[in-house]
Scaffold this motif. Structure first.
Motif, PDB file in Angstrom:
ATOM      1  N   SER A  32       0.819  -1.195   0.000  1.00 33.98           N
ATOM      2  CA  SER A  32       0.000   0.000   0.000  1.00 33.98           C
ATOM      3  C   SER A  32       0.863   1.259   0.000  1.00 33.98           C
ATOM      4  O   SER A  32       2.070   1.222   0.271  1.00 33.98           O
ATOM      5  CB  SER A  32      -0.923  -0.008   1.222  1.00 33.98           C
ATOM      6  OG  SER A  32      -1.808   1.086   1.173  1.00 33.98           O
ATOM      7  N   THR A 143      -6.701  -2.826   1.440  1.00 37.33           N
ATOM      8  CA  THR A 143      -7.168  -3.221   0.107  1.00 37.33           C
ATOM      9  C   THR A 143      -6.014  -3.270  -0.887  1.00 37.33           C
ATOM     10  O   THR A 143      -5.908  -4.199  -1.702  1.00 37.33           O
ATOM     11  CB  THR A 143      -8.242  -2.237  -0.391  1.00 37.33           C
ATOM     12  OG1 THR A 143      -9.364  -2.286   0.499  1.00 37.33           O
ATOM     13  CG2 THR A 143      -8.698  -2.598  -1.794  1.00 37.33           C
ATOM     14  N   LYS A 146      -3.970  -6.345  -0.501  1.00 41.57           N
ATOM     15  CA  LYS A 146      -4.623  -7.504  -1.107  1.00 41.57           C
ATOM     16  C   LYS A 146      -4.478  -7.482  -2.624  1.00 41.57           C
ATOM     17  O   LYS A 146      -4.254  -8.516  -3.250  1.00 41.57           O
ATOM     18  CB  LYS A 146      -6.105  -7.521  -0.718  1.00 41.57           C
ATOM     19  CG  LYS A 146      -6.353  -7.767   0.761  1.00 41.57           C
ATOM     20  CD  LYS A 146      -7.846  -7.770   1.063  1.00 41.57           C
ATOM     21  CE  LYS A 146      -8.118  -8.047   2.532  1.00 41.57           C
ATOM     22  NZ  LYS A 146      -9.574  -8.056   2.827  1.00 41.57           N
ATOM     23  N   ARG A 147      -4.611  -6.286  -3.218  1.00 40.59           N
ATOM     24  CA  ARG A 147      -4.503  -6.195  -4.684  1.00 40.59           C
ATOM     25  C   ARG A 147      -3.112  -6.616  -5.143  1.00 40.59           C
ATOM     26  O   ARG A 147      -2.957  -7.397  -6.085  1.00 40.59           O
ATOM     27  CB  ARG A 147      -4.820  -4.782  -5.161  1.00 40.59           C
ATOM     28  CG  ARG A 147      -4.763  -4.656  -6.685  1.00 40.59           C
ATOM     29  CD  ARG A 147      -5.233  -3.308  -7.186  1.00 40.59           C
ATOM     30  NE  ARG A 147      -4.335  -2.242  -6.798  1.00 40.59           N
ATOM     31  CZ  ARG A 147      -4.591  -1.338  -5.880  1.00 40.59           C
ATOM     32  NH1 ARG A 147      -5.741  -1.368  -5.233  1.00 40.59           N
ATOM     33  NH2 ARG A 147      -3.730  -0.393  -5.580  1.00 40.59           N
ATOM     34  N   ASN A 374      -9.800  -5.944  -6.096  1.00 42.12           N
ATOM     35  CA  ASN A 374      -9.982  -5.618  -4.684  1.00 42.12           C
ATOM     36  C   ASN A 374     -10.842  -6.646  -3.956  1.00 42.12           C
ATOM     37  O   ASN A 374     -10.638  -6.936  -2.783  1.00 42.12           O
ATOM     38  CB  ASN A 374     -10.607  -4.231  -4.544  1.00 42.12           C
ATOM     39  CG  ASN A 374      -9.715  -3.145  -5.119  1.00 42.12           C
ATOM     40  OD1 ASN A 374      -8.498  -3.272  -5.104  1.00 42.12           O
ATOM     41  ND2 ASN A 374     -10.314  -2.090  -5.642  1.00 42.12           N
ATOM     42  N   THR A 375     -11.833  -7.214  -4.679  1.00 42.64           N
ATOM     43  CA  THR A 375     -12.753  -8.159  -4.042  1.00 42.64           C
ATOM     44  C   THR A 375     -12.609  -9.581  -4.580  1.00 42.64           C
ATOM     45  O   THR A 375     -13.237 -10.502  -4.055  1.00 42.64           O
ATOM     46  CB  THR A 375     -14.207  -7.712  -4.268  1.00 42.64           C
ATOM     47  OG1 THR A 375     -14.504  -7.774  -5.678  1.00 42.64           O
ATOM     48  CG2 THR A 375     -14.426  -6.286  -3.773  1.00 42.64           C
TER      49      THR A 375
END
Length: 634
Positions: A32, A143, A146-147, A374-375
């Motif tokens: 991040s 997020t 995770k990406r 992202n999801t």
């Protein structure tokens, strides 16, 4: 500067020889924004003594002027070299840096954390053997973490360090560290990261970077540098089946013919049997030649020239592979595609695909879905926009040798290139060959194109009329066909409106459908030319890329582009069908010339100016040109 070693002063040649034989590890840092990626790399460079004295002086000065550490050394400034990066305090472009230790040489890529720079991150990760994913201990798994973890997994990076940074700002808490590791473990299992090494650290203060920190006495693992030094990268490549994409056919004289390239995996020795792909011809390796002399074997990562015992046809782009476990050969694939370009990806549009050392024409035949990084959700998609990632089917115009990306990055990773601008527009990872590519083969026919043309007393060709709606394409094409038919020629007219009543009745007028519309018509026209017909094609065909694709389906001289050049104002004035009026009123979307672009031909064989030439005269001039005579009035 330079890594410290007693050999530098005592035996410089010995030092250089030792440096040459060190293994090389490529790794990237990601995570991040503000997790400390650039600071970590700066600290690695500083601690490994890879900074010149003048660089250090400049760093100290820049830290006071631009730094974020209150006048103390800001190590991030060693890597963030762009003015925009320093002003905003973020990483935008990929920055590569080199450093070394006693055990190994390293190339590290500092990749950006922002979502809009996904393509930059993918570029940096494409050559990496390992990844260091940073997490701010104060913020935990975000997020963006995770990406980037998903992208690391997608790109097949098996060695992952979870660098939980800024531990000094949470009081060196083991409880905080353990909670972050547990949170990340749950997510990593979902995306295929089976093993990762968590390391608590402070990049700014140097804790657990090169040496274990006294502030983290509860940590029983390795510091980051030792983890990087001990990764067994080369052994993995050498254990895989032999592959060498041929980069150059080495023919310095009549007595020598070798095939040069970089061994991408495995081991090869003289006497080993190999298969040349895609042809499938087998032979035996005779010699392994280098500038320093012949070698008893070559391993992954070495650039060599192989000579073969048999005179088989091998060209640049072919692959030499071991016969017991050869690479696959196909022309249709499923692949993951990361889109790099501002202009969106369109299915059916022709691109160039570079796979290893081979370049072939390719097109995305079917976008299956795109991934919300992202999801991890799969979303329906007809196109891919900048930085989007999707799973697609694609086809090439010739069979290529490949391995799935997860088995061999060199033979499974590819880029797509725009055929007109030569921009790299996407990068992809091959999954597997589609079954249809294995089941469908060319059927040999006894009656060929030449025989059909001879029977008709003419050479087949395509006369492609392009221009705005209302330019007069269909009118002129119809007159040309009447004249050719009266002269005893065998013709067929493919008109844009007529084809949409049958073959293309399922297509609308979006960019995607327009591309598919022209692709289908071009394939039909090619079949008709193969039958010996003169095919007149009257379509707006607004995009140069698709007209070029149609041209390249045919042999040289078989495609004639006729630009029916009518200014937009004149075409709109005619508006026989009332289409422009509807488009201006908003009743027709994606109408060429109004809210969808038209790209005029740059090198058409014929240009018809309908403001000067009546349809009858234009048709007469085209027929004269087709007969080899100099047309008048054009």
């Amino acid at each position: 500067m330079a890594h410290q070693s007693a050999l530098i002063a005592e035996d410089i040649e010995g030092y250089l020889r030792a440096h040459e034989v060190k293994s090389l590890l490529r790794f990237l840092t990601c995570g991040s924004v503000d997790d400390g990626k650039s600071t970590l790399i700066g600290r690695l460079l500083y601690d490994s003594k890879m900074i010149f004295e003048d660089q250090l002086a400049a760093l100290e000065a820049d830290s006071k002027r631009l730094g974020t550490q209150g006048g103390e050394i800001d190590f991030a400034l060693l890597v963030d070299g762009l003015a925009a990066e320093r002003e905003q305090g973020i990483t935008i472009d990929v920055a590569y840096r080199f450093f070394s230790t006693d055990k190994r040489k390293f190339i590290v890529a500092d990749t950006p954390g922002h979502e809009q720079y996904t393509r930059n991150m993918v570029t940096g990760a494409s050559t990496a053997d390992a990844a260091v994913i940073l997490i701010d201990a104060r913020k935990g798994v975000l997020t963006q973490t995770k990406r980037h973890s998903y992208l690391v997994s997608l790109l097949g990076i098996r060695h992952v360090a979870l660098a939980i940074n800024k531990m000094d700002l949470v009081g060196w808490s083991q409880e905080v560290f353990d909670q972050i590791v547990a949170d990340y473990h749950d997510f990593a299992a979902r995306i295929g990261i089976k093993v990762f090494t968590p390391i608590p650290m402070s990049a700014l203060k140097g804790d657990n970077i090169t040496e274990l920190s006294a502030n983290l006495g509860w940590y029983a693992g390795q510091p980051l540098m030792r983890w990087l030094e001990d990764l067994p990268v080369e052994d993995e490549l050498q254990a895989r089946p032999f592959r060498m994409p041929v980069q150059w056919v080495n023919r310095p004289n009549l007595d020598f013919r070798g095939f040069s390239g970089l061994v991408s995996s495995g081991v090869i020795r003289p006497g080993d049997r190999v298969k040349a792909l895609p042809s499938g011809r087998e032979t035996v390796v005779e010699r392994i030649v280098t500038l320093a002399g012949d070698l008893p074997q070559a391993v992954a990562g070495q650039a060599v020239t192989l000579t073969l015992t048999d005179e088989i046809d091998v060209s640049r782009g072919d692959v030499l592979a071991e016969t017991k476990s050869p690479a696959a050969v196909a022309d249709q694939f499923e692949a993951t595609l990361v889109w790099f370009d501002d202009e969106h990806m369109l299915p059916g549009r022709p691109y160039l695909m570079k796979l290893g050392t081979r370049t072939v024409a390719a097109q995305v035949t079917e976008p299956k879905y795109k991934v919300n990084v992202n999801t991890l959700e799969h979303l329906a998609a007809k196109r891919l926009e900048l930085n989007e990632i999707g799973v697609v089917n694609l086809s090439t115009d010739a069979p290529v040798a490949f391995d799935p990306y997860e088995e061999n990055k060199d033979l499974g990773g590819f880029i797509l290139i725009d055929r007109i601008s030569n921009r790299t527009v996407g990068a992809g990872l091959l999954h597997f060959a589609l079954r249809r590519s294995q089941n469908i083969h060319w059927q040999a026919l006894d009656v060929d194109k030449q025989a059909r043309a001879l029977a008709k007393g003419q050479a087949g060709r395509v006369v492609w009329f392009t221009g705005l709606s209302g330019a007069g394409k269909s009118t002129i094409a119809n007159l040309v066909e009447k004249k050719l038919h009266a002269d005893g020629r065998h013709t067929y007219l493919l008109d844009g409106d007529n084809v949409r009543h049958g073959l293309n009745k399922d297509l609308g007028f979006t960019e995607e459908d327009r591309v598919e519309n022209i692709r289908r018509v071009a394939e039909v026209a090619r079949l008709m030319v193969d039958a010996g017909l003169i095919v007149l094609v009257s379509f707006i065909s607004p995009f140069r890329a698709e007209r070029r694709m149609a041209r390249e389906l045919l042999a040289p001289g078989e495609f004639v582009e006729v630009f029916v050049d009518t200014p937009l104002a004149e075409a709109e004035r005619r508006d026989v069908k009332g289409l422009y009026a509807k488009a201006r009123a908003g009743e027709l979307k994606n109408f060429t010339g109004v809210d969808s672009p038209y790209e005029p031909p740059e090198h058409a064989e014929l240009r018809i100016d309908t403001t000067r030439l009546a349809p009858e005269a234009a048709a007469e001039a085209i027929v004269h040109w087709l007969d080899g005579a100099e047309p008048s009035g054009i």
